[in-house]
Design an enzyme around this catalytic site. Structure first.
Site, PDB file in Angstrom:
ATOM      1  N   ASN A 229       0.892  -1.138  -0.143  1.00 55.67           N
ATOM      2  CA  ASN A 229       0.087  -0.141  -0.061  1.00 55.67           C
ATOM      3  C   ASN A 229       0.848   1.249   0.006  1.00 55.67           C
ATOM      4  OD1 ASN A 229      -2.441   1.422  -0.005  1.00 55.67           O
ATOM      5  ND2 ASN A 229      -3.165   0.862   1.804  1.00 55.67           N
ATOM      6  N   HIS A 260      -8.677   3.385   8.385  1.00 50.76           N
ATOM      7  CA  HIS A 260      -8.850   2.360   7.937  1.00 50.76           C
ATOM      8  C   HIS A 260     -10.574   1.755   8.676  1.00 50.76           C
ATOM      9  CE1 HIS A 260      -4.818   0.984   6.860  1.00 50.76           C
ATOM     10  NE2 HIS A 260      -5.385   0.204   5.941  1.00 50.76           N
TER      11      HIS A 260
END
Length: 469
Positions: A229, A260
């Site tokens: 990521n 998140h």
């Protein structure tokens, strides 16, 4: 559409409706900081990276909406720098990197642009392979089996450790698929050109979110994080790590968890990563300060001190007795209360029960050169550090996939909290007792979200020797 949705749901392919909001959050906050850097701060107060991406004028409404809501990245990203996106929209993205020119639109006087066809084709093939692997391996190695009562109670520790490794490996292809497909879409539109290396090879990885080969062959915790990521790591570094006055590592991991979502598993994953990272630095510091031979003798002496079962049971009893926040305080109080010698023995006894997960990470920078004298030694070192890194990653990210508190605590109890114990005790014992004297600092902050361009071939904005497809 409804039948397709049902099939996707049964295959566990569900697109979270909040994902676009996560991407917009990244873009909005990063653009805000970059505008602030360009319009409100002096250039001499900025880092080199901040000066490069600072925005000197306020974007118009259409530019702002285009950057945030463009169809190329609205679903799964990646987030990119505002100036790179505007260069792409205004037609100078590729030309600026090929010739170093900062003016003008595309025209007949420009260098012909390299085609992204080869890069797009390669990434689409990778997507196809990842999709097949995900649909087959996920069913064979379900994540939830790690906390199955019968499996936890009957299977030996090494078997559970091995299954955790394979189940995490089986869960990765879905991430590979999504991020590689997003990268291919941007490349197909002409966005993502990074430059040309010294051999004349064209790279379309400017906004790539993942490097699969680097992840699967990572021999250190940092190398894994730096290639996973990637653009989210760049965002975290831009908005948090480089700007935090204190505790940048902890604050960066906490921000990552908040970004998140609300599932407890996210917080277990990123909070667990904090002591692991700090422990790795502490061990690296002590290894730098003490000769390798003395360190090896000390570790060998400590390892024989205390059985792992007593340490594991004690920590497990404390953590399961009270809520996690109180447990953390209790463990911290107990650890700081015992003499430093007993803490050292506890650390060493736990190390005997697991593959040298953190030891491989900690000694990489200072010991690796001793294994480069011959190919067999280097091969052994790489294999051991690879296995240790992958097992450490499995332990850390398991809550990210289990999500709920119950399964997460059940898994950690079955693993005896070994990574938590090692990392916390290592930080306390080594960072306070063995501080190097006369060490110098270059003023930079080492961190898990600090990109390492040294690992990538240097790309030059040159129009020479360009291989065009």
């Amino acid at each position: 559409m409804s039948s397709v949705s049902v099939r996707l749901y049964k295959l566990n392919i569900v697109f979270p409706p909040f994902r676009p909001l996560m991407i917009i959050t990244q873009k909005t906050t990063m653009l805000s900081f970059q505008v602030h850097d360009g319009m409100c701060k002096k250039r001499e107060d900025l880092t080199a990276d901040q000066r490069l991406h600072a925005v000197d004028s306020k974007p118009s409404l259409i530019e702002y909406l285009s950057y945030n809501l463009n169809f190329l990245s609205i679903l799964v990203g990646p987030c990119s720098h505002y100036k790179d996106y505007i260069d792409f929209i205004e037609g100078r993205h590729v030309q600026r990197r090929l010739s170093g020119s900062n003016t003008g639109q595309n025209g007949y006087d420009k260098v012909p642009e390299p085609s992204p066809m080869a890069a797009v084709t390669r990434k689409l093939l990778i997507c196809g392979v990842c999709m097949v692997l995900f649909l087959t391996l996920t069913k064979a190695f379900p994540i939830t089996y790690n906390v199955d009562s019968h499996f936890v109670n009957e299977a030996p520790f090494l078997t559970r450790l091995a299954y955790a490794f394979f189940s995490i490996q089986a869960a990765r292809p879905k991430f590979y698929f999504a991020w590689t497909l997003a990268d291919a879409i941007n490349n197909a539109a002409g966005y993502g050109f990074k430059g040309v290396d010294e051999a004349g090879q064209v790279s379309w990885d400017l906004i790539s979110n993942i490097s699969i080969w680097e992840i699967e062959t990572a021999t250190s915790f940092k190398k894994f994080i730096d290639n996973w990521n990637i653009q989210t790591g760049v965002w975290l570094k831009t908005v948090c790590y480089d700007r935090a006055p204190r505790y940048p590592t902890a604050l960066t991991f906490i921000l990552s968890a908040l970004w998140h979502g609300v599932y407890p598993g996210y917080y277990f994953t990123f909070i667990t990563a904090i002591p692991i990272t700090l422990a790795a630095r502490a061990v690296s510091t002590i290894i730098t300060a003490v000769p390798i031979t003395l360190a090896a003798r000390a570790v060998s002496t400590i390892i024989t001190a205390v059985p792992i079962t007593l340490a594991a049971r004690a920590v497990s009893t404390i953590i399961t007795a009270v809520p996690i926040t109180l447990a953390a305080r209790a463990v911290s109080t107990i650890i700081t209360a015992i003499p430093i010698t007993l803490a050292a023995r506890a650390v060493s006894t736990i190390i005997t029960a697991i593959p040298i997960t953190l030891a491989a990470r900690a000694v990489r920078k200072n010991v690796r050169q001793y294994f480069l004298s011959s190919y067999p030694l280097k091969l052994v070192y790489d294999v051991v550090t690879w296995a240790a890194t992958q097992l450490c990653i499995c332990y850390t990210v398991m809550p990210f996939l289990l999500l709920a508190v119950g399964p997460t605590m059940q898994y950690y109890r079955s693993m005896y909290f070994h990574i938590h114990i090692i990392s916390i005790l290592t930080v306390i014992v080594l960072s306070q007792s063995h501080k190097p004297r006369g060490s110098s600092s270059n003023g930079t902050k080492p961190g898990p979200y600090d990109p390492h361009p040294q690992a990538q071939p240097q790309l030059q904005p040159s129009n020479n020797n360009v291989k065009r497809k």
